[in-house]
Design a protein around this motif. Structure first.
Motif, PDB file in Angstrom:
ATOM      1  N   LEU A 119       0.849  -1.194   0.000  1.00 33.57           N
ATOM      2  CA  LEU A 119       0.000   0.000   0.000  1.00 33.57           C
ATOM      3  C   LEU A 119       0.881   1.239   0.000  1.00 33.57           C
ATOM      4  N   VAL A 120       0.658   2.136  -0.964  1.00 29.18           N
ATOM      5  CA  VAL A 120       1.409   3.386  -1.030  1.00 29.18           C
ATOM      6  C   VAL A 120       0.408   4.538  -1.063  1.00 29.18           C
ATOM      7  N   GLU A 121       0.329   5.259   0.031  1.00 22.75           N
ATOM      8  CA  GLU A 121      -0.608   6.385   0.181  1.00 22.75           C
ATOM      9  C   GLU A 121       0.043   7.406   1.111  1.00 22.75           C
ATOM     10  N   ASP A 122       0.185   8.660   0.616  1.00 20.90           N
ATOM     11  CA  ASP A 122       0.910   9.661   1.399  1.00 20.90           C
ATOM     12  C   ASP A 122       0.049  10.340   2.467  1.00 20.90           C
ATOM     13  N   LEU A 155      -5.497   8.264   5.937  1.00 19.10           N
ATOM     14  CA  LEU A 155      -6.093   7.321   4.998  1.00 19.10           C
ATOM     15  C   LEU A 155      -5.260   6.050   4.906  1.00 19.10           C
ATOM     16  N   ASN A 156      -3.963   6.196   4.917  1.00 18.01           N
ATOM     17  CA  ASN A 156      -3.065   5.039   4.896  1.00 18.01           C
ATOM     18  C   ASN A 156      -3.366   4.116   6.075  1.00 18.01           C
ATOM     19  N   SER A 196      10.038   5.113  -0.870  1.00 16.64           N
ATOM     20  CA  SER A 196      10.197   4.251   0.311  1.00 16.64           C
ATOM     21  C   SER A 196       9.921   2.783  -0.003  1.00 16.64           C
ATOM     22  N   VAL A 197       9.425   2.507  -1.211  1.00 14.48           N
ATOM     23  CA  VAL A 197       9.119   1.130  -1.604  1.00 14.48           C
ATOM     24  C   VAL A 197      10.366   0.405  -2.094  1.00 14.48           C
ATOM     25  N   LEU A 234       1.480  11.107  -5.622  1.00 11.77           N
ATOM     26  CA  LEU A 234       2.428  10.936  -4.525  1.00 11.77           C
ATOM     27  C   LEU A 234       3.501  12.019  -4.585  1.00 11.77           C
ATOM     28  N   PRO A 235       4.107  12.345  -3.441  1.00 13.93           N
ATOM     29  CA  PRO A 235       5.227  13.290  -3.474  1.00 13.93           C
ATOM     30  C   PRO A 235       6.413  12.655  -4.199  1.00 13.93           C
TER      31      PRO A 235
END
Length: 219
Positions: A7-10, A14-15, A37-38, A55-56
């Motif tokens: 899961l990638v959510e900034d 919500l993350n 970060s992945v 995403l940033p």
């Protein structure tokens, strides 16, 4: 089979919410707040990725391209605050399995994840443990041909332990998985539930871990 989800959510809140909902379904969730970060786990064996587009730094589209280079068949769900046909079409053209626009219900996302997992990693309809047969379609359990009279919570406990053979569970974890938020009281109800399950299925190899909880083995 343990399902691993990236899961990638900034958006931290919500993350955390998405991660919590997915973990309640017994998925193993690896949560990140940026594409960068992945990098340490990008080649690890994930069953599905959920990526925010905006995403940033590196975008979700760019991260998806990298993931698809490693495994073209890897299922990916894109999420975005921009409810635009262009994003949806581009994402699907790039190979995303699904697209969901913010705001959305976490329960809806979980349902979409389940459907994709069922489609891409359809497992056997039955499981066997200690000579008992579990029919996951009908939620019935048999000892040879004899149907066992399990309550819904006894069945949920059995499936929880069966899907996590060898993993120790605390009483609190079992409470959260079986009762979710519908129970307030002593965790001793877990012991009562396990006692009833053991009585109905005496061949199960369930270890009691002192002052901790339980673990099922398949010997």
């Amino acid at each position: 089979m343990e399902i691993r989800i990236g899961l990638v959510e900034d958006e931290k809140n919500l993350n955390d919410i998405i991660k919590s909902y997915l973990e309640k379904e017994n998925y193993k969730v690896f949560a990140f707040n940026s594409a960068e970060s992945v990098s340490e786990v990008i080649e690890e064996d994930m069953h599905i990725w959920i990526l925010d587009i905006m995403l940033p730094g590196k975008s979700g589209f760019e991260l998806m391209d990298e993931l698809k280079q490693i495994d073209p068949k890897l299922p990916i769900i894109l999420i975005s605050a921009r409810d635009q046909d262009f994003d949806k079409i581009l994402g699907l053209e790039k190979g995303a399995e699904d697209y969901i626009a913010k705001p959305f219900s976490p329960k809806e996302l979980v349902l979409r994840v389940k459907k994709i997992i069922d489609r891409c990693y359809k497992s056997e309809d039955t499981g066997i443990i200690a000579g008992y047969k579990i029919d996951f379609n009908t939620h019935k359990v048999y000892d040879q041909e004899a149907l066992l009279d399990l309550s819904s919570r006894e069945y949920k406990l059995l499936v929880l332990m069966y899907n996590n053979i060898g993993r120790p569970f605390t009483r609190d974890e079992i409470l959260n998985n079986i009762w979710e938020r519908d129970y307030f009281g002593s965790d001793r109800v877990v012991d009562d539930l396990m006692r009833r399950l053991r009585k109905k299925m005496p061949r199960l190899q369930v270890e009691t871990i002192y002052r901790y909880g339980y673990r099922m083995e398949d010997k």
